[in-house]
Each structure stands twice: as structure tokens, then as C-alpha cells.
Design an enzyme around this catalytic site. Structure first.
Site, PDB file in Angstrom:
ATOM      1  N   THR A 131       5.372   0.630 -11.657  1.00 60.66           N
ATOM      2  CA  THR A 131       5.727   0.533 -10.242  1.00 60.66           C
ATOM      3  C   THR A 131       5.440   1.863  -9.560  1.00 60.66           C
ATOM      4  OG1 THR A 131       7.428  -1.043 -10.920  1.00 60.66           O
ATOM      5  CG2 THR A 131       7.540  -0.284  -8.668  1.00 60.66           C
ATOM      6  N   HIS A 132       4.228   2.363  -9.783  1.00 61.51           N
ATOM      7  CA  HIS A 132       3.832   3.663  -9.246  1.00 61.51           C
ATOM      8  C   HIS A 132       2.676   3.497  -8.272  1.00 61.51           C
ATOM      9  CE1 HIS A 132       5.483   5.491 -13.260  1.00 61.51           C
ATOM     10  NE2 HIS A 132       6.438   5.029 -12.471  1.00 61.51           N
TER      11      HIS A 132
END
Length: 594
Positions: A520-521
Site C-alpha cells: 500500500t505504497h
């Protein structure tokens, strides 16, 4: 019907995660009346995340109870401009959070600093390798702020989290056992590093034999009883194996509720409104400033909250979406390569290596934590010579032990059938004899990877969906494959290993896949910089086109570095807040360097 208008506040903060609650704390204590709008629900570490209820792997790790509801708000995706983008109807590659604390509730707690060269990437590579080393297909740029400028703020956030680790560079002095490649620290970590299991220990010993430089992963999984600078009490990690995708009811993983919200919630200058879905930001008649935001309250009524200053503290993708639907800044056009909002979107490369031990090594994977790992940084950033490699960037290699949960952790050697009796036998025989290595790599920006508004699809509120156009560039594929091969070399050097195999989300001759989880970057789209032609905000996080709008989060990154983003984005947040308090609020207007 016109929205109901409320009395004006000094500062309107959109988003109640790490950056939003921190902005509220700092600005409220500076005398500013702050209103936080959080679209999610109320929840609290003490009452919402306790075991055994929170340790429901199916509910939280696989059905995403803490994540955004894609039935209401999602995005569309395509690999390139020749394709028709389609909506992401199920969460997959990334998992944005929703609710008080945001994604800071279900993060792993890996707390990194950027390398000094990460923040000056273009100028660094051009100085070391020549002006032509970075090709025209890459839109890499410097951040406009240096490591030395961010260092005090990086240090302060480590103290907010009670970070655990081992310094490798303390005021320019190299220290054994830490990261020899890190920039100089003004102080050591506030807490000692985590205790490492056997697999991580064997990885570290193998790396040392190969002349590499292992060190414990920096962790916001706290190792001792600790009180942070805001007065929050944290407790030692229990190594329960429920960090990522879960809240921590033990007060052992730093999160925005424990560390910030509890210390500001009763302040006279603080107010938070939950279940408040911001629809758009309104502008003045001349378009030079923002006047407030229109949102749906918990009853579904449209409300206008006027404010002198707007802070955009939503998740990276949603910050960009809100800018686009509000007409803030100039949207990026990939055809002409002009405009800035949506430009320089990038992601994260992730490769994995599985190593299996003989029966003499028992790894006990159920004893884990989100930042439990031993790392080598020898192939991250520009810590190694790129002259003849054909790529820029790199990544850290870590042997990690996050969890051994029964649904998500079923390691088997390469070639094992995907189901059936042989698969069951392999899971049973290998579960307690496995080492999990990760290559956590950078991702560069290109002119063809960007965010804009979809012309076809809309969300539950009638707004165009955000459209993501993205595929891993050739640079990232070469880099990730190179570093994965180095990881496999270390794995083969580990004692008592019987087999090694690797996999790569940015493999050569493949495409980015939005379906399986990776990380989730998501970064970029509203990048920081010193040139209004290539950045949305100046080096203080202030929008060039609307001086009373300040932007926070990973959307500021001009390209992604090889580390998890929370440390760098919070360093930027405190940097921005320092200049807001010192320079902007006493005399509102564009912030200029002296």
C-alpha cells in the site's frame, strides 16, 4: 439545495490519519482552531483492537474490515493510454484504510528514513555518472528538501513512535550493528532493537560472511515501556503475529490514535467530525485561494465548512482525486507533458525469496511482528555502483518474520502442486522450516505513469473516478531482478538451507497486476519540488497555485524510494508544520526562501 454553511474555522484538515492528527496537534497547540474531517467511523485502540476479537484473520486480513469500501469510492486502472480503464471492484494490490487513524492503524510499523541521495536523486546520479545517465523516458527529480533539513523531524517522529533499532551513523560516527549507509543521526533510537528469531539470525550471519552489512529493521513495534513526547504510553511488543491489516490492542505498535489523538482529543482548539465524506474543496472567485470544503455529514446532508487554511491529509491517491475534482492546480496532460496534478505517479517493486531449512532448524513463524527483520541495505538507492547495470534505484533485502497465520502463511517449495494431498503434506512439513526474504525496491517515475479523472465511471457521489495509468517501467524490472538475484545468493549461503526460489511483482516481460496484494505504497501525483512547472507544491508542501492549501503524505514523493514511506512522509509533515507555524500563519502568503 445549497449546502448548510457552518462558522469559519482557522484550519480545516481533511483526513484523520498520521498526518492529519499530527497537523491538528501541532496547529491547535499553536493557537489555531482546527476541524478534522474523517470519512470513516470512530474506533479506538483500547476498545476496537483487542484480542481475541481483532485476531480474526478472515475478517481483517482477507475481508479487509479496516479498509476503504470500494462500492462507494474506488478508481479505474489501465496499463497504458491505448487501453480502456476499468474499475477496481475488489481491493487487491493496495489496501487504503478508512476510519479514525487511517492506514496508520493496520500498518506493519516499519519506520525508515530516506537515504540522503534519495532526496536529491536526479542531481546525485548526474553528478556521479554523468548528465546522460538518466534517460528521457524517466521523469525523476529532486525533492527540493535535503536530508539534513528533514533530519530533526525524522528524529522527532521516531520519538513519537518509540522507535526500536540500532543506529549506524550517529553524528557522522559509524556504529557497529547499525545501517552503515544511513545518513547521520542526531540521536540514537529511543528503544533497543527487536529480538530476532532463528531465520533472521541465520540470514544476518550469512550476509556477514559475504561481506555485507546486516542490521535490525527499524521498528515502531515498541520493545520497552515508553512515554512519547506528547505523553502517550506505549508497551512492549508481544510478538503475536497480528500487525499488518490489524490494529494493536496491546498499545505495542505505534499508531495515530495512541500516539496523537488521545493527546489532542480534549484540546479546546480541536474538533473531529467522523463519517464526513469530503466531496470537493471550494475556491475564491479569483481562484487564488481555497475557501473551505463541502462534505456529506453522517446524516447525508451537504455541509460547507469555511476555513482560512486547508490541509489535505487524505491517503495519497485520494488527495490527488480531491484536487482534480476540485480544480486545484493544473491537471497533468501526458500528450503535451504539461500540468502537474497527477504527474509522476509511481508504486513499489516487491520481490520475494523463499528459503527452506532441513529439519534441524525450527523457525516458529507464529511468533512474529510487523517490523521483525534483519536487513541489508547494500543494494538500496545508490549504495552500489550502477555504472554498467542499465538502471537506477535499488531496494533493501530483509529476512522477516511477520506472522504464521494459518490462512495466509502456507510456504511450500517451488514445484509443489497448488492443491491436494501433496500440497497438504508440503505445508505440514515446511511450515516450521521456512525463511521469508523480501526485496523492497524503489520505483521510478515516467511521463506515461500518471493519475487523472476517468471520463466514463463515477463514484457513489457522482464524481468522476480517479483513473490510474501505470505499468512498471523497464528500469524497475531490471533493478528488481538484479536485487532479487542478490537476495537469492544470500539465501543459498544460509546454514542448513535445502532449497531456494524467488518471485517478482515487476518481473521481466510481465505487467503490473492490480489484483494480488503487493504493497500500500502508492506515491506521487502531487509532488514536491522547486519548479511550479514540474511540482504541485513548493518545498514547504504549499500549493503553488493556492497559497492557503498545504498538502501532506506520500503523494508528495516525486518517485518512490526503496523504503516504506511512513517515516519520510512524516518527516515532511513536521517540516511543513514547522514552516506553517513559524512563517505562514503570522503572515499568510506564498512561502519563499530567504
Amino acid at each position: 439545495m445549497a449546502p448548510r454553511t457552518l462558522p469559519k474555522t482557522d484550519v480545516l484538515i481533511i483526513g484523520g490519519g498520521w498526518t492529519g492528527l499530527t497537523a491538528a496537534y501541532e496547529l491547535a497547540h499553536a493557537g489555531q482552531r482546527c476541524v478534522v474531517l474523517e470519512r470513516g467511523k470512530q474506533r479506538h485502540t483500547a476498545t476496537s483492537f483487542g484480542a481475541p476479537e481483532e485476531h480474526d484473520e478472515l475478517k481483517y486480513a482477507h475481508r479487509y474490515e479496516h479498509m476503504v469500501d470500494v462500492k462507494k469510492e474506488t478508481l479505474t486502472f489501465r496499463h497504458n493510454r491505448d487501453q480502456q480503464a476499468l474499475p477496481m471492484r475488489r481491493l487487491g494490490s493496495f489496501l487504503p484504510g478508512s476510519g479514525l487513524g487511517g492506514a496508520g492503524i493496520h500498518w506493519n510499523g516499519q519506520l525508515w528514513r530516506p537515504l540522503p541521495s534519495d532526496l536529491e536523486m536526479r542531481s546525485h546520479y548526474e553528478e556521479r555518472y554523468g548528465k546522460d545517465f538518466i534517460g528521457p523516458d524517466l521523469s525523476i527529480q529532486d525533492w527540493g528538501v535535503t536530508y539534513d533539513e528533514l533530519e530533526p523531524h525524522l528524529d522527532f517522529f521516531e520519538r513519537i513512535c518509540g522507535a526500536a533499532g540500532q543506529a549506524g551513523n550517529l553524528n557522522g560516527e559509524a556504529l557497529a550493528g547499525g545501517n552503515v549507509f544511513e545518513g547521520p543521526r542526531s540521536a540514537d533510537y529511543p528503544n533497543p532493537p527487536m529480538r530476532q528469531p532463528i531465520s533472521n539470525t541465520l540470514f544476518g550471519k550469512a550476509a556477514e560472511r559475504m561481506g555485507l552489512n546486516p542490521f535490525p529493521m527499524p521498528s515502531a513495534n515498541v520493545t520497552k515501556a515508553y512515554v512519547n513526547p506528547y505523553g502517550a504510553q506505549l508497551h512492549p511488543c508481544t510478538y503475536c503475529g497480528f500487525c499488518e491489516r490489524f490494529g494493536c490492542g496491546y498499545y505495542a505498535k505505534a499508531d495515530p490514535i495512541i500516539c496523537v489523538y488521545d493527546r489532542i482529543k480534549d484540546h479546546e482548539n480541536f474538533e473531529i467530525r467522523l463519517n464526513a465524506q469530503v466531496l470537493r474543496i471550494e475556491k475564491s472567485e479569483d481562484g487564488k485561494t481555497a475557501t473551505g470544503a463541502i462534505y456529506l455529514d453522517e446524516n447525508g446532508e451537504e455541509v460547507f465548512q469555511p476555513a482560512d487554511t486547508i490541509c489535505m491529509n487524505a491517503y495519497a491517491l485520494w488527495n490527488v482525486h480531491l484536487m482534480l475534482v476540485s480544480g486545484l492546480g493544473k491537471p497533468y496532460d501526458p500528450e503535451t507533458r504539461t500540468g502537474v496534478v497527477g504527474r509522476n505517479y509511481s508504486y513499489q517493486t516487491v520481490a520475494g525469496v523463499d528459503a527452506f531449512f532441513d529439519d534441524s532448524v525450527k523457525t516458529d513463524p507464529y511468533m512474529g511482528a510487523g517490523a521483525l527483520g534483519v536487513v541489508i541495505d547494500d543494494y538500496n538507492g545508490d549504495n552500489f555502483d550502477h555504472s554498467d547495470l542499465g538502471f537506477v534505484g535499488g531496494g533493501y533485502i530483509a529476512c522477516k518474520q511477520y506472522h504464521g497465520r494459518p490462512i495466509g502463511y502456507q510456504p511450500v517449495p517451488e514445484g509443489t502442486p497448488k492443491w491436494g494431498a501433496e500440497w497438504k503434506r508440503a505445508v505440514r512439513e515446511n511450515y516450521n522450516h521456512h525463511a521469508d526474504l523480501v526485496v523492497h525496491g524503489s520505483s521510478v517515475s515516467t511521463p506515461e505513469n500518471y493519475l487523472d479523472l476517468d471520463p466514463t465511471w463515477t463514484d457513489a457521489y457522482g464524481r468522476p473516478l480517479l483513473r490510474m495509468t501505470f505499468d512498471f517501467p523497464e528500469n524497475d524490472r531490471k533493478m528488481s531482478d538484479y536485487v532479487m538475484q542478490r537476495a537469492m545468493e544470500v539465501a543459498r549461503e544460509m546454514d542448513n538451507v535445502t532449497s531456494v526460489s524467488g518471485s517478482n511483482n515487476a518481473a521481466i516481460d510481465s505487467h503490473y497486476d492490480i489484483v494480488p496484494y503487493q504493497t500500500t505504497h502508492n506515491v506521487g501525483g502531487a509532488v514536491i519540488g522547486t519548479d511550479p512547472e514540474t511540482s504541485v507544491v513548493n518545498r514547504y508542501g504549499q500549493m503553488w497555485d493556492h497559497h492557503n492549501v498545504f498538502v501532506f503524505g506520500a503523494c508528495l514523493f516525486p518517485q518512490n524510494l526503496g523504503y516504506n514511506p511512513t517515516g519520510p512522509l512524516m518527516g515532511l509533515a513536521y517540516w511543513t508544520l514547522e514552516h506553517m507555524k513559524r512563517d505562514y500563519l503570522p503572515n499568510p502568503g506564498p512561502l519563499m526562501d530567504a
